[in-house]
Enzyme design. Structure first.
Site, PDB file in Angstrom:
ATOM      1  N   GLU A  50      52.191  64.287  35.156  1.00 48.80           N
ATOM      2  CA  GLU A  50      52.157  64.269  33.688  1.00 48.80           C
ATOM      3  C   GLU A  50      53.476  64.863  33.198  1.00 48.80           C
ATOM      4  O   GLU A  50      53.746  66.050  33.419  1.00 48.80           O
ATOM      5  CB  GLU A  50      50.943  65.083  33.218  1.00 48.80           C
ATOM      6  N   CYS A  81      56.682  56.906  38.043  1.00 49.13           N
ATOM      7  CA  CYS A  81      55.807  57.133  36.892  1.00 49.13           C
ATOM      8  C   CYS A  81      56.309  58.307  36.032  1.00 49.13           C
ATOM      9  O   CYS A  81      57.332  58.159  35.378  1.00 49.13           O
ATOM     10  CB  CYS A  81      54.373  57.299  37.363  1.00 49.13           C
ATOM     11  N   ARG A 107      55.817  55.958  27.044  1.00 47.96           N
ATOM     12  CA  ARG A 107      54.745  56.578  27.834  1.00 47.96           C
ATOM     13  C   ARG A 107      53.390  55.929  27.536  1.00 47.96           C
ATOM     14  O   ARG A 107      53.156  55.455  26.436  1.00 47.96           O
ATOM     15  CB  ARG A 107      54.648  58.073  27.527  1.00 47.96           C
ATOM     16  N   ILE A 135      49.021  54.018  36.951  1.00 47.12           N
ATOM     17  CA  ILE A 135      48.087  55.030  36.435  1.00 47.12           C
ATOM     18  C   ILE A 135      48.658  55.608  35.141  1.00 47.12           C
ATOM     19  O   ILE A 135      49.665  56.316  35.166  1.00 47.12           O
ATOM     20  CB  ILE A 135      47.869  56.150  37.463  1.00 47.12           C
ATOM     21  N   ARG A 136      48.014  55.276  34.014  1.00 41.52           N
ATOM     22  CA  ARG A 136      48.534  55.688  32.694  1.00 41.52           C
ATOM     23  C   ARG A 136      50.061  55.518  32.683  1.00 41.52           C
ATOM     24  O   ARG A 136      50.822  56.429  32.344  1.00 41.52           O
ATOM     25  CB  ARG A 136      48.136  57.127  32.370  1.00 41.52           C
ATOM     26  N   HIS A 171      52.990  53.676  41.456  1.00 41.99           N
ATOM     27  CA  HIS A 171      52.898  54.707  42.510  1.00 41.99           C
ATOM     28  C   HIS A 171      52.970  54.081  43.906  1.00 41.99           C
ATOM     29  O   HIS A 171      51.914  53.793  44.503  1.00 41.99           O
ATOM     30  CB  HIS A 171      51.567  55.457  42.375  1.00 41.99           C
ATOM     31  N   GLU A 173      53.531  55.427  46.694  1.00 40.68           N
ATOM     32  CA  GLU A 173      52.920  56.315  47.696  1.00 40.68           C
ATOM     33  C   GLU A 173      51.406  56.110  47.782  1.00 40.68           C
ATOM     34  O   GLU A 173      50.793  56.446  48.778  1.00 40.68           O
ATOM     35  CB  GLU A 173      53.272  57.784  47.392  1.00 40.68           C
TER      36      GLU A 173
HETATM   37  N1  GLN Z   1      51.141  59.242  31.628  1.00 39.15           N
HETATM   38  C1  GLN Z   1      51.965  60.138  32.391  1.00 39.15           C
HETATM   39  C2  GLN Z   1      53.098  60.710  31.538  1.00 39.15           C
HETATM   40  O1  GLN Z   1      53.283  60.308  30.441  1.00 39.15           O
HETATM   41  C3  GLN Z   1      52.522  59.481  33.627  1.00 39.15           C
HETATM   42  C4  GLN Z   1      51.397  59.072  34.533  1.00 39.15           C
HETATM   43  C5  GLN Z   1      51.735  59.124  35.994  1.00 39.15           C
HETATM   44  O2  GLN Z   1      52.707  59.723  36.429  1.00 39.15           O
HETATM   45  N2  GLN Z   1      50.878  58.525  36.780  1.00 39.15           N
HETATM   46  O3  GLN Z   1      53.807  61.542  31.982  1.00 39.15           O
END
Ligand code: GLN
Length: 188
Positions: A50, A81, A107, A135-136, A171, A173
């Protein structure tokens, strides 16, 4: 490159998975938690997690300047990410970033329904298909002329390179794909 000294930024996020992949490739891996841990490294992974939480954890020390200096002195970087968000020139909504990748990144750009998904990516420079775990995830909404696109999803860049900087909005990994880590070791 076997035996290369590689760091994984270990303040936040899924750094352990990156360290495992790099060790399996024969690299000497250290977890970076203090500025001094950057010393002697040739390459560094900025893992997903995050980015706002990461920036808060970086507050106590001049991390952004230290990472820019690491790059200027020849260090290679792989950001995935949240790590890609940190590398960008501009982040939407606005937040501090390194500016080592000439790109604008938005983001959480895939909306609520598709907060997390997997998809096959078009990655013609790689020998076999690449699976993206998102993922997000952020979106790269603009890239400058020095940015090479290595993989796309629905025509949009999701893996890019600018010199010694590699950035993925997904991702690798988590898909047990070590090809980006190999690229990083080749650069470092
Ligand atoms: N949504 C996250 C961000 O804004 C990133 C998500 C992730 O690293 N899987 O930092």
């Amino acid at each position: 490159m076997s035996g290369a000294r590689v760091g994984v930024l270990a303040l936040q996020g899924d750094f352990a998975a990156h360290a495992r992949i790099l060790r399996a490739l024969g690299a000497e891996v250290s977890e970076v938690r203090r500025l001094a841990d950057l010393e002697g490294l040739r390459a560094l992974v900025l893992p997903g997690g995050e980015s706002t939480a990461l920036l808060r954890l970086m507050d106590g020390a001049p991390w952004l300047d230290a990472l820019r200096a690491f790059h200027a002195e020849g260090g290679a970087l792989l950001g995935t990410c949240a790590g890609a968000i940190l590398l960008a020139r501009e982040v939407q909504p606005p937040q501090p970033s390194l500016g080592l990748l000439d790109a604008v990144v938005e983001r959480n750009a895939y909306g609520r329904q598709t907060e997390s998904f997997e998809a096959e990516l078009a990655a013609p420079t790689f020998d076999a298909p690449m699976r993206g775990v998102f993922i997000r995830a952020p979106r790269l909404t603009a890239t400058g002329p020095a940015v090479e696109v290595l993989a796309r999803l629905s025509g949009e860049p999701v893996l890019v390179r600018q010199g010694r900087v590699l950035a993925a909005t997904f991702h690798p990994e988590m898909a047990a794909d070590d090809r980006l880590h190999r690229c990083l070791l080749d650069q470092g």
